[in-house]
Structures are given as C-alpha cells and as structure tokens.
Design a protein around this motif. Structure first.
Motif, mmCIF file in Angstrom:
data_model
loop_
_atom_site.group_PDB
_atom_site.id
_atom_site.type_symbol
_atom_site.label_atom_id
_atom_site.label_comp_id
_atom_site.label_asym_id
_atom_site.label_seq_id
_atom_site.Cartn_x
_atom_site.Cartn_y
_atom_site.Cartn_z
ATOM 1 N N ALA A 32 0.808 -1.222 0.000
ATOM 2 C CA ALA A 32 0.000 0.000 0.000
ATOM 3 C C ALA A 32 0.842 1.274 0.000
ATOM 4 O O ALA A 32 0.317 2.355 -0.334
ATOM 5 C CB ALA A 32 -0.927 0.005 1.220
ATOM 6 N N GLY A 93 -5.205 -4.681 6.054
ATOM 7 C CA GLY A 93 -5.415 -4.569 4.613
ATOM 8 C C GLY A 93 -6.888 -4.592 4.252
ATOM 9 O O GLY A 93 -7.332 -3.849 3.362
ATOM 10 N N TYR A 96 -8.810 -1.276 4.646
ATOM 11 C CA TYR A 96 -8.662 -0.261 3.597
ATOM 12 C C TYR A 96 -9.930 -0.158 2.745
ATOM 13 O O TYR A 96 -10.225 0.898 2.168
ATOM 14 C CB TYR A 96 -7.494 -0.610 2.670
ATOM 15 N N PHE A 97 -10.664 -1.263 2.628
ATOM 16 C CA PHE A 97 -11.862 -1.270 1.787
ATOM 17 C C PHE A 97 -13.000 -0.439 2.388
ATOM 18 O O PHE A 97 -13.912 -0.030 1.662
ATOM 19 C CB PHE A 97 -12.370 -2.706 1.589
ATOM 20 N N ASP A 108 -6.176 2.778 11.236
ATOM 21 C CA ASP A 108 -5.848 1.502 10.595
ATOM 22 C C ASP A 108 -4.342 1.354 10.430
ATOM 23 O O ASP A 108 -3.778 0.275 10.669
ATOM 24 C CB ASP A 108 -6.546 1.428 9.234
ATOM 25 N N TYR A 166 -7.398 0.832 -6.677
ATOM 26 C CA TYR A 166 -6.956 0.692 -5.289
ATOM 27 C C TYR A 166 -7.439 -0.625 -4.682
ATOM 28 O O TYR A 166 -6.732 -1.238 -3.862
ATOM 29 C CB TYR A 166 -7.477 1.862 -4.455
ATOM 30 N N GLY A 167 -8.615 -1.067 -5.064
ATOM 31 C CA GLY A 167 -9.136 -2.315 -4.517
ATOM 32 C C GLY A 167 -8.224 -3.496 -4.798
ATOM 33 O O GLY A 167 -8.097 -4.399 -3.973
ATOM 34 N N TRP A 170 -5.449 -3.308 -2.242
ATOM 35 C CA TRP A 170 -5.900 -3.713 -0.900
ATOM 36 C C TRP A 170 -6.080 -5.240 -0.844
ATOM 37 O O TRP A 170 -5.671 -5.881 0.128
ATOM 38 C CB TRP A 170 -7.214 -3.044 -0.525
ATOM 39 N N SER A 173 -2.815 -6.976 -0.618
ATOM 40 C CA SER A 173 -2.236 -6.844 0.718
ATOM 41 C C SER A 173 -2.779 -7.915 1.654
ATOM 42 O O SER A 173 -2.030 -8.538 2.428
ATOM 43 C CB SER A 173 -2.536 -5.453 1.292
#
Length: 388
Positions: A32, A93, A96-97, A108, A166-167, A170, A173
């Motif tokens: 990330a 991780g 993050y969603f 976080d 970005y998904g 995440w 991760s």
C-alpha cells in the motif's frame, strides 16, 4: 527433546516457514505504501502533513509495541505472536476497503504498526531459538534480508497493481499477509518459549548500549536515503539513485556471502569494523567528485552497515537470559525506529544549515560514536578470543 539447535544443524524447513512468513507479511504490509499518498489526496484532499502522517503512522506503534510483542512472545510462544502479527496485517489490509475517513485510515495504519511489530519481533527470536549457537548471527542477518526483500517486492507490486484500482492493491495486501500466516502456521512451534523469570520491565538493560549504537548508526542511513540524490545534483552529478541501488544490493549480498562473520569472529569485533565501514563510506560520499566515487562510497557503507545490525543483535542475545530474549530483541529493534524518528528531522536541519556534505559528515561521526558505544558492551563469550 533434542532440537535442531542442540544438534548443531539448521532446520531449513522451519526457517522457510518463518522467513517466508515474514517476507509475505512485509509484502502485504508495504504494497500500500506507493499508492497511499495518491489515495489520501484523491479521497480526502489532504495536505502533505496528513499524507506523511498516514504513511508513517505504523512506525509510531511499531516503536512502542516491539518490546511488548517480544515479551508476549517469551511468555506465550513466538509462533503464536507471529501468527497474530500476520492476522493483524491481513485485517489492516481488509480495513482499507471500508469508508473510514481520514481519521479511521490513520487508526488503521496504527493497527498495522502493531501487526508489523508482532510479526518481526516474534519471528526474530524464533529464528534465534531454531538456530545452532554458532550460526545465530548469520541467521539474524538472513532474517533481515527476508524483511527487506518483502519491502522491495511489496512496494514494486503495489505500484504495478495501481492501474487495476486501489481495490486490487488492498486485496493483494490481504492475500499476501494470509499467505504469510499459512507459512508461519506450517512450522511446529514450542508450546511456550519460556516463562519470564521475574521482573526487569520491557526495556531490558542488555538492549540499551547495543540499541544506542544502532540508533546512532541510523543517522547515516537516514542521510543517505533522504539526501544523496540532492547532494550529488548540487554538484552537477546525475543518476544519484545509483548510489542507493548499489547500497541496497551490497547490503543484502553481504549478509548472504559473509553473514557468518559475527558468529565466527565475535559480534563486538564485527560491529566495530562495520561501524568504521559505514563511517568511511559516508565520508567518501561527502567528498565524492563524481558518480563512480559516490557509488563506491555507497558500496563501502553498505558492506559495513549490513553486518552492524546482526552483530549488535547477537550482543544483546549473548547478554540476555533465554526467557527474556523476545523482550530484549524487541527493545533493541525499537532503537532503530527511534533513531529514524529522531535523525529524520535533525538531518534535515543539518542540510538546511550547513549544506548536503555536512549530512554525510554527521552520519560518519555518529557511526564512529556507535563504534565507541559498541566497545563499551562487555561480551563474556569473546573473552577467550581476546586472551589469545
């Protein structure tokens, strides 16, 4: 029961699980990093200060939690605490969603710092418990190579996945951290690493002087990472990133090729020569008239700096009761976080007030001071060698 360490053999399958678990955990943790600044800017319109806070928040909790994680590993078992660290990294991780807002994102990241501290510290002492006595320093060094390898791969793959959104980053991760959990869980662990014998707190005395030496040595690394490119550009020298690349390559290569020297020659002796090597490399960079000389300085610094951490860590182990080694190595490693936290801004002040070459001169002076501190650490196991 006779262990591999007792027999003098290296339990390779076990170390694959521990080293692989650390590697995958750091891949998940750092994937990330290259995408967070853009994410924070796009999602919250945040300032540079907020971006820096989000990215560096893990260091704060890692600094505070490492001794605690080591203490828990001593008390409840290294495998269990390392598993907990990998789970926390996976959970962080997944968070993050969620639409947590900027404050929630910082929280976080603080949680992820707890996971990092637990993962690294428990695994470090577990590695020592698995290693034959005459190979402990070497395996501590290789353990660090696994961490740096995970950081390098994680940041590279995180940036590579960004075009997918970005998904995707995440999700990767989470998957990497869970892979690390599976590798850690594949290694049978002792039910307990040992009950702590009495008090002594979390900041154990054997960690203080080696930790102080490590914090002093961190000044050179902070200066190199932050200012070597700008230092060379000010002299009309381009491609200064080659110095960083050379440093990184020789840092890992040194541990692979001569990582056994702290065990063979004694950790204090190797720490002294390592600190001198770091200082000499920094002075070469400060005076470098061209890129080849600067790269050579980075290589010299990398060789010295590479063996400094495992040598100092082995000194801590030699002075610490086996039932408290987790807390001791956690406290020792915290000095690295502390050193970066202190030297980061101070080196910036030096650069502003005295120019870029002064950054590397100060780093060299601090490396020499680290040598002086290492000389003050008594190592009973080295007495016979000194007498001979």
């Amino acid at each position: 029961m006779t262990t591999s360490a007792d027999r003098g053999t290296i339990p390779r399958r076990a170390l694959v699980g521990v080293f692989g678990g650390l590697f995958c955990g750091y891949v998940g943790l750092t994937a990330a990093i290259p995408v967070l600044p853009g994410f924070v800017r796009e999602s919250f319109g945040a300032t540079d200060f907020a971006i820096g806070l989000v990215v560096m928040a893990t260091a704060l909790t890692a600094l505070l939690v490492r001794p605690v994680a080591g203490h828990l590993a001593d008390r409840y078992g290294h495998r269990r605490v390392m598993q907990m660290g990998a789970l926390i990294v996976a959970a962080g991780g997944a968070l993050y969603f969620l639409p947590l807002g900027l404050a929630g994102l910082v929280a976080d990241r603080l949680l992820l710092g707890v996971g990092e501290a637990s993962l690294f510290t428990a695994g470090a002492v577990w590695t020592v418990s698995l290693a034959p006595h005459h190979r402990r320093g070497q395996l501590i060094g290789l353990y660090g190579v696994s961490m740096w390898g995970g950081i390098s791969v994680g940041t590279f793959l995180g940036a590579a996945l960004l075009p997918a959104g970005y998904g995707a980053v995440w999700g990767f991760s989470v998957a990497a951290a869970l892979a690390g959990l599976l590798l850690i869980s594949s290694v049978p662990g002792p039910s307990h690493a040992g009950q702590p014998s009495g008090g002594g707190g979390l900041l154990l005395r054997p960690a203080l002087l080696p930790g102080a030496a490590l914090a002093l040595a961190a000044a050179g690394y902070a200066g190199l990472a932050a200012f070597v490119v700008l230092h060379l550009q000010a002299r009309g020298i381009h491609s200064g990133v080659a110095v960083l690349s050379g440093f990184s390559a020789v840092y890992g290569g040194t541990r692979l090729v001569i990582g056994h020297l702290p065990d063979r020659l004694g950790p204090r002796r190797v720490a002294i020569w390592s600190g001198i090597g770091e200082a000499v490399g920094l002075l070469i960079i400060a005076l470098a008239p061209n890129l080849p000389v600067a790269v050579f300085g980075g290589l010299v610094m990398g060789v010295g700096f590479s063996l400094l951490h495992p040598s100092l860590a082995l000194m801590v182990m030699n002075l610490t009761d086996s039932s408290k080694q987790g807390a001791a190595i956690g406290a020792y490693t915290s000095f690295w976080d502390l050193g970066l936290a202190v030297w980061g801004p101070l080196i910036g002040v030096v650069a502003t007030g005295f120019g870029y070459p002064a950054v590397f001169v100060v780093g060299a002076v601090c490396a020499a001071a680290a040598v002086a501190v290492a000389l003050c650490v008594r190592q009973p196991s080295e007495q016979p060698a000194a007498a001979g």
